[in-house]
Design an enzyme around this catalytic site. Structure first.
Site, PDB file in Angstrom:
ATOM      1  N   GLU A  97       0.804  -1.239   0.000  1.00 53.02           N
ATOM      2  CA  GLU A  97       0.000   0.000   0.000  1.00 53.02           C
ATOM      3  C   GLU A  97       0.830   1.279   0.000  1.00 53.02           C
ATOM      4  O   GLU A  97       0.603   2.176   0.813  1.00 53.02           O
ATOM      5  CB  GLU A  97      -0.962  -0.026   1.192  1.00 53.02           C
TER       6      GLU A  97
ATOM      7  N   GLU B 101      -6.382 -10.332  -1.388  1.00 54.29           N
ATOM      8  CA  GLU B 101      -7.185 -10.100  -0.170  1.00 54.29           C
ATOM      9  C   GLU B 101      -8.674 -10.030  -0.525  1.00 54.29           C
ATOM     10  O   GLU B 101      -9.397  -9.137  -0.083  1.00 54.29           O
ATOM     11  CB  GLU B 101      -6.733  -8.803   0.525  1.00 54.29           C
TER      12      GLU B 101
END
Ligand code: G3I
Length: 372
Positions: free
Chosen positions: A165, A279
């Site tokens: 991220e 995810e």
């Protein structure tokens, strides 16, 4: 077709799907024959790995039914939290190996692969990494962190999320990599990513190394991801895989979004990278970004219609993944069941809180078999 007729058609199709969902008396998953016929990992075994995310926070973390579910449905596990910098390395000279080791041992004992998550993140990282640090000191700490952690599990992992991220959610004034203003970025500069990949490669010469992020499949963040990945490759970062997290919702997975996901997979493939869906969860209610949040309290059981809508979306996703199986090497769900999800309350997974398959499971299996 007149507007009224179109609407009637849509309604009756929805009702049909809802009725099918209600009629799907899917058997419980267990160690018996049902597990064979309803196994996600079995259905996808020649195409990509099927994963879940969890941790053994205690030795008796999972019920026998949950253990059955893990072993029958999944062939790769990501530690949901225990290998993150915060939990695993709280102080410079303190390492918490109990939970990560319990997970890796469980995986080895059950012929399940393990993917490490994550070596560098702006979140869940303790302040000591940055205290009084200039660029050289921060890089030395990062190197030691990565060498120790990757080295500890060398030969036992199927991959590592090296950087997690790094791209900002807020579109920058200029189109560019738009990196998040994390402490790593502020203290080390934009090459903290390349350095992290190199440290991981030094620690394990052959393990696949991933860049992992959310919402990178569309819009400005996708363009930023392409610029970032191209730079990493040209700077010699030993990156093998890009992880599209896939925190989505039934409502944001519209036709345009499916096109964007497909285009993103093709764009990453063109960079000679593998793609993993790392995810995956699709909420029935609520937004689908990568942010923390969502209802955490009492769970309202979803209607048959809502379950059918979720099943339809999951089926479309898996049809797309199968179509691009040459590029995709893993699809990991973020959590085991709707009770063990960071989005519990939003019913995002394919097993409910009682470990029973939801209509999405059968829809995925049908889509996979059809698309093969
Ligand atoms: O273990 C402690 C417990 O001792 C304490 O009593 C409790 C009090 O709040 O907190 C527990 O830790 C929580 C941890 O999950 C384990 O349950 C943390 O507060 C909580 O913040 C943490 O949330 C995790 C989150 O990352 C943290 O950023 C979620 O479980 C985890 O699913 C989520 O995963 C992230 C991926 O790593 C990266 N992509 C987005 C994804 C979802 O946010």
């Amino acid at each position: 077709m007149a507007k009224r007729q179109q609407r009637d058609f849509r309604i009756s199709r929805r009702k049909f799907l809802a009725a099918s969902a209600a009629a799907l008396c899917v058997p419980s998953i267990g160690a018996g024959a049902a597990a064979q016929t309803l196994s996600l990992s079995e259905a996808c075994k020649d195409m990509f790995l099927i994963g879940t995310a969890l941790d053994f926070r205690t030795p008796n973390e999972f019920t026998p039914a949950e253990l059955d579910l893990i072993k029958s449905q999944f062939n790769v596990i990501t530690p949901e939290n225990s290998m993150k910098p915060g939990p695993v390395h709280p102080q410079e000279n303190t390492w918490n190996w109990t939970q990560p080791e319990a997970l890796v041992t469980f995986c080895q004992d059950n012929h399940i692969k393990t993917v490490g998550h994550c070596l560098v993140w702006h979140s869940q990282t303790n302040p000591w990494f940055f205290q009084g640090a200039d660029r050289d000191a921060a890089l030395a700490r990062l190197k030691d962190h990565i060498h120790t952690l990757v080295g500890h599990f060398k030969g036992k992992m199927s991959g590592w999320d090296v950087v997690n991220e790094a791209i900002s959610d807020t579109a920058g004034a200029t189109n560019g990599e738009n990196l998040r203003s994390s402490q790593w970025f502020q203290i080390v500069g934009p090459d903290f990513l390349t350095q992290a990949f190199k440290f991981a490669r030094e620690a394990d010469p052959s393990v696949p190394l991933h860049y992992n992020d959310y919402n990178i499949e569309s819009g400005a963040k996708h363009q930023s991801s392409l610029l970032l990945l191209k730079r990493l490759i040209s700077d010699g970062a030993p990156i093998t895989t890009v992880g599209i997290q896939g925190h989505w919702s039934v409502t944001n997975l519209n036709a345009q979004k499916f096109e964007q996901i497909e285009q993103a997979i093709e764009n990453y493939k063109a960079l000679q990278l593998k793609v993993a869906i790392t995810e995956l969860d699709v909420t029935i209610t609520g937004a689908g970004g990568g942010q923390l949040g969502g209802q955490q309290a009492n769970v309202v059981p979803p209607s048959a219609e809502a379950l059918a809508a979720q099943a339809e979306v999951y089926a479309k996703l898996f049809s797309l993944f199968v179509k691009h199986r040459d590029a995709i090497d893993r699809v990991t769900f973020w959590g085991l069941n709707d009770r063990r999800s960071w989005r519990r309350g939003q019913n995002p997974l394919v097993f409910d809180g009682e470990n029973k398959p939801k209509p999405a499971l059968q829809a995925i299996l049908d889509a996979v078999n059809k698309a093969k």
